[in-house]
Design a protein around this motif. Structure first.
Motif, PDB file in Angstrom:
ATOM      1  N   GLU B  33       0.615  -1.092  -0.173  1.00  0.00           N
ATOM      2  CA  GLU B  33       0.044  -0.185  -0.129  1.00  0.00           C
ATOM      3  C   GLU B  33       0.888   1.257   0.118  1.00  0.00           C
ATOM      4  N   GLY B  34       0.407   2.344  -0.318  1.00  0.00           N
ATOM      5  CA  GLY B  34       0.905   3.681  -0.153  1.00  0.00           C
ATOM      6  C   GLY B  34       2.262   3.605  -0.879  1.00  0.00           C
ATOM      7  N   VAL B  35       3.473   3.975   0.025  1.00  0.00           N
ATOM      8  CA  VAL B  35       4.602   4.210  -0.564  1.00  0.00           C
ATOM      9  C   VAL B  35       5.235   2.975  -1.292  1.00  0.00           C
ATOM     10  N   THR B  36       4.815   1.985  -0.505  1.00  0.00           N
ATOM     11  CA  THR B  36       5.384   0.625  -1.178  1.00  0.00           C
ATOM     12  C   THR B  36       5.055   0.356  -2.456  1.00  0.00           C
ATOM     13  N   ALA B  37       3.541   0.663  -2.481  1.00  0.00           N
ATOM     14  CA  ALA B  37       2.999   0.290  -3.953  1.00  0.00           C
ATOM     15  C   ALA B  37       3.453   1.239  -4.723  1.00  0.00           C
ATOM     16  N   GLU B  38       3.835   2.537  -4.438  1.00  0.00           N
ATOM     17  CA  GLU B  38       4.333   3.401  -5.324  1.00  0.00           C
ATOM     18  C   GLU B  38       5.742   3.082  -5.780  1.00  0.00           C
ATOM     19  N   VAL B  39       6.408   2.519  -5.029  1.00  0.00           N
ATOM     20  CA  VAL B  39       8.100   1.956  -5.300  1.00  0.00           C
ATOM     21  C   VAL B  39       7.781   0.723  -6.177  1.00  0.00           C
ATOM     22  N   TRP B  40       6.975  -0.159  -5.718  1.00  0.00           N
ATOM     23  CA  TRP B  40       6.866  -0.943  -6.740  1.00  0.00           C
ATOM     24  C   TRP B  40       6.462  -0.737  -8.026  1.00  0.00           C
ATOM     25  N   LYS B  41       5.368   0.166  -8.461  1.00  0.00           N
ATOM     26  CA  LYS B  41       5.050   0.680  -9.589  1.00  0.00           C
ATOM     27  C   LYS B  41       6.211   1.336 -10.480  1.00  0.00           C
ATOM     28  N   LEU B  42       7.011   2.047  -9.646  1.00  0.00           N
ATOM     29  CA  LEU B  42       8.179   2.750 -10.186  1.00  0.00           C
ATOM     30  C   LEU B  42       9.295   1.636 -10.713  1.00  0.00           C
ATOM     31  N   LEU B  43       9.278   0.405 -10.101  1.00  0.00           N
ATOM     32  CA  LEU B  43      10.141  -0.650 -10.554  1.00  0.00           C
ATOM     33  C   LEU B  43       9.704  -1.360 -11.871  1.00  0.00           C
ATOM     34  N   GLU B  44       8.687  -0.671 -12.291  1.00  0.00           N
ATOM     35  CA  GLU B  44       8.519  -1.149 -13.888  1.00  0.00           C
ATOM     36  C   GLU B  44       9.690  -1.349 -14.555  1.00  0.00           C
ATOM     37  N   GLN B  45      10.588  -0.299 -14.525  1.00  0.00           N
ATOM     38  CA  GLN B  45      11.710  -0.506 -15.098  1.00  0.00           C
ATOM     39  C   GLN B  45      12.794  -0.339 -13.840  1.00  0.00           C
ATOM     40  N   LEU B  49      18.330   3.853  -6.277  1.00  0.00           N
ATOM     41  CA  LEU B  49      17.746   4.712  -5.230  1.00  0.00           C
ATOM     42  C   LEU B  49      17.531   5.858  -5.395  1.00  0.00           C
ATOM     43  N   ASN B  50      18.379   6.760  -6.115  1.00  0.00           N
ATOM     44  CA  ASN B  50      18.273   8.142  -6.402  1.00  0.00           C
ATOM     45  C   ASN B  50      17.285   8.307  -7.196  1.00  0.00           C
ATOM     46  N   THR B  51      17.053   7.693  -8.456  1.00  0.00           N
ATOM     47  CA  THR B  51      15.933   7.668  -9.211  1.00  0.00           C
ATOM     48  C   THR B  51      14.634   7.463  -8.545  1.00  0.00           C
ATOM     49  N   LEU B  52      14.536   6.494  -7.796  1.00  0.00           N
ATOM     50  CA  LEU B  52      13.097   6.108  -6.924  1.00  0.00           C
ATOM     51  C   LEU B  52      12.982   7.595  -6.299  1.00  0.00           C
ATOM     52  N   CYS B  53      13.713   7.779  -5.473  1.00  0.00           N
ATOM     53  CA  CYS B  53      13.841   9.016  -4.498  1.00  0.00           C
ATOM     54  C   CYS B  53      13.360  10.300  -5.348  1.00  0.00           C
ATOM     55  N   ASN B  54      13.870  10.586  -6.316  1.00  0.00           N
ATOM     56  CA  ASN B  54      13.509  11.748  -7.152  1.00  0.00           C
ATOM     57  C   ASN B  54      12.081  11.616  -7.637  1.00  0.00           C
ATOM     58  N   ARG B  55      11.392  10.599  -7.993  1.00  0.00           N
ATOM     59  CA  ARG B  55      10.115  10.711  -8.294  1.00  0.00           C
ATOM     60  C   ARG B  55       9.275  10.488  -7.134  1.00  0.00           C
ATOM     61  N   CYS B  67      13.889  10.112   2.835  1.00  0.00           N
ATOM     62  CA  CYS B  67      13.481   9.297   1.658  1.00  0.00           C
ATOM     63  C   CYS B  67      14.574   7.993   1.325  1.00  0.00           C
ATOM     64  N   GLU B  68      15.521   8.565   1.281  1.00  0.00           N
ATOM     65  CA  GLU B  68      16.546   7.328   0.986  1.00  0.00           C
ATOM     66  C   GLU B  68      16.681   6.641   1.782  1.00  0.00           C
ATOM     67  N   ALA B  69      16.476   6.841   3.133  1.00  0.00           N
ATOM     68  CA  ALA B  69      16.751   5.793   4.269  1.00  0.00           C
ATOM     69  C   ALA B  69      15.375   5.058   4.222  1.00  0.00           C
ATOM     70  N   ASP B  70      14.246   5.406   3.942  1.00  0.00           N
ATOM     71  CA  ASP B  70      13.133   4.727   3.909  1.00  0.00           C
ATOM     72  C   ASP B  70      13.044   3.665   2.911  1.00  0.00           C
ATOM     73  N   VAL B  71      13.374   4.274   1.614  1.00  0.00           N
ATOM     74  CA  VAL B  71      13.237   3.545   0.594  1.00  0.00           C
ATOM     75  C   VAL B  71      14.449   2.547   0.651  1.00  0.00           C
ATOM     76  N   ALA B  72      15.416   2.761   0.838  1.00  0.00           N
ATOM     77  CA  ALA B  72      16.597   1.746   1.139  1.00  0.00           C
ATOM     78  C   ALA B  72      16.205   0.642   1.964  1.00  0.00           C
ATOM     79  N   GLU B  73      15.628   0.906   2.899  1.00  0.00           N
ATOM     80  CA  GLU B  73      14.811  -0.098   3.804  1.00  0.00           C
ATOM     81  C   GLU B  73      13.785  -0.723   3.135  1.00  0.00           C
ATOM     82  N   LEU B  74      13.305  -0.472   2.501  1.00  0.00           N
ATOM     83  CA  LEU B  74      11.986  -0.846   1.754  1.00  0.00           C
ATOM     84  C   LEU B  74      12.634  -1.959   0.798  1.00  0.00           C
ATOM     85  N   LEU B  75      13.879  -1.580   0.018  1.00  0.00           N
ATOM     86  CA  LEU B  75      14.111  -2.336  -1.077  1.00  0.00           C
ATOM     87  C   LEU B  75      14.840  -3.469  -0.559  1.00  0.00           C
TER      88      LEU B  75
END
Lengths: 181, 89
Positions: B33-45, B49-55, B67-75
């Motif tokens: 859900e939420g940010v997690t679902a968004e990260v998943w959608k961005l990983l279509e390509q 980490l930098n590109t994901l956070c920019n988006r 953002c970088e700390a959270d997304v790194a943990e998510l990845l």
């Protein structure tokens, strides 16, 4: 001549849905002891367990999204209210939003139905592909994905907290920081 | 720069704003859900980490460090569950 009475939101919702009769939400529905003969006469698949009397879902008397024996339906069917209906009746959820969720559930159910083996009912396929105990299944991945999507959606929006969840799903935790801009 | 991509063994379906995924090799089902679902959608390509956070920073109110700390943990979580993998470089 009086104006026609408006149809209550709950009635509009239920007659557009019918999911509680399909086996998507429950495996069986409980009958009272004195309902056995009537249920058999109505063609319901009565199941007598050690401690309770049920009929198996999907209900064979479901016609589209409506009950084919509405005036004579079992008491449990008259009593049952899913979480979505309770939310609409309490005013917590607009009818239009609830109807949107019914449409989404219908699409997810149709996705399952296209992959379902002939003659298979949702409860049995759910028990087979989404077991609550033991090792997870690895067969029929496409059907399992569709069934997972449907069941997760129903768990979230249709089943009451008191009913528990049908699906053991692992959450990938969202970071707590960040709100949509 | 480490690129991440979805693993071929992961099937998924969009359900409203959320994502339901099935890791076919392991048999486990996942809800995002939420940010997690968004990260998943961005990983279509494949993305780093930098590109994901920019988006994500255009979609969510979050500073880059958080953002970088959270997304790194998510990845890391997604990788541990074999939902995503690093693209061999």
């Amino acid at each position: 001549m009086s104006d026609p009475q408006p149809v209550p939101d709950g009635v509009l919702l239920c007659t557009s849905c019918g999911l509680c009769c399909t086996g998507a939400l429950h495996d069986t529905a409980a009958l009272d002891e004195d309902e056995e003969q009537a249920a058999l006469a109505a063609g319901l698949p009565v199941v007598r367990g050690a401690e309770r009397l049920d009929f198996a879902l999907p209900c064979p008397r479901l016609e589209g999204t409506r009950c084919g024996i509405y005036p004579d339906r079992p008491r449990v069917c008259a009593r049952y209210k899913c979480n979505l209906l309770l939310e609409v009746e309490s005013g917590a959820l607009p009818l239009a939003t609830a109807l949107g969720r019914v449409r989404t559930a219908g699409t997810l159910l149709a996705n399952v139905a296209t992959s379902l083996p002939a003659g298979a009912a949702l409860p049995e396929i759910r028990a087979h592909l989404l077991p609550r105990t033991g090792e997870p299944r690895r067969d029929h991945p496409a059907l399992r994905l569709h069934l997972t999507a449907l069941t997760a959606f129903l768990d979230r929006h249709f089943r009451k907290p008191s009913e528990g969840r049908l699906l053991d799903i692992r959450a990938i935790a969202s970071p707590s920081s960040g709100t949509p801009t | 720069m480490t690129l991440y991509r979805r693993t071929s063994a992961t099937l998924f379906a969009d359900v409203d704003q959320d994502v339901v995924a099935l890791q076919a090799d392991r048999g486990y089902c996942y809800g995002m859900e939420g940010v997690t679902a968004e990260v998943w959608k961005l990983l279509e390509q494949p993305a780093d980490l930098n590109t994901l956070c920019n988006r994500l920073m255009t979609q969510f109110e979050v500073d880059r460090v958080t953002c970088e700390a959270d997304v790194a943990e998510l990845l890391q979580q997604m990788e541990a569950e074999q939902l995503i993998e690093r693209v061999p470089g």
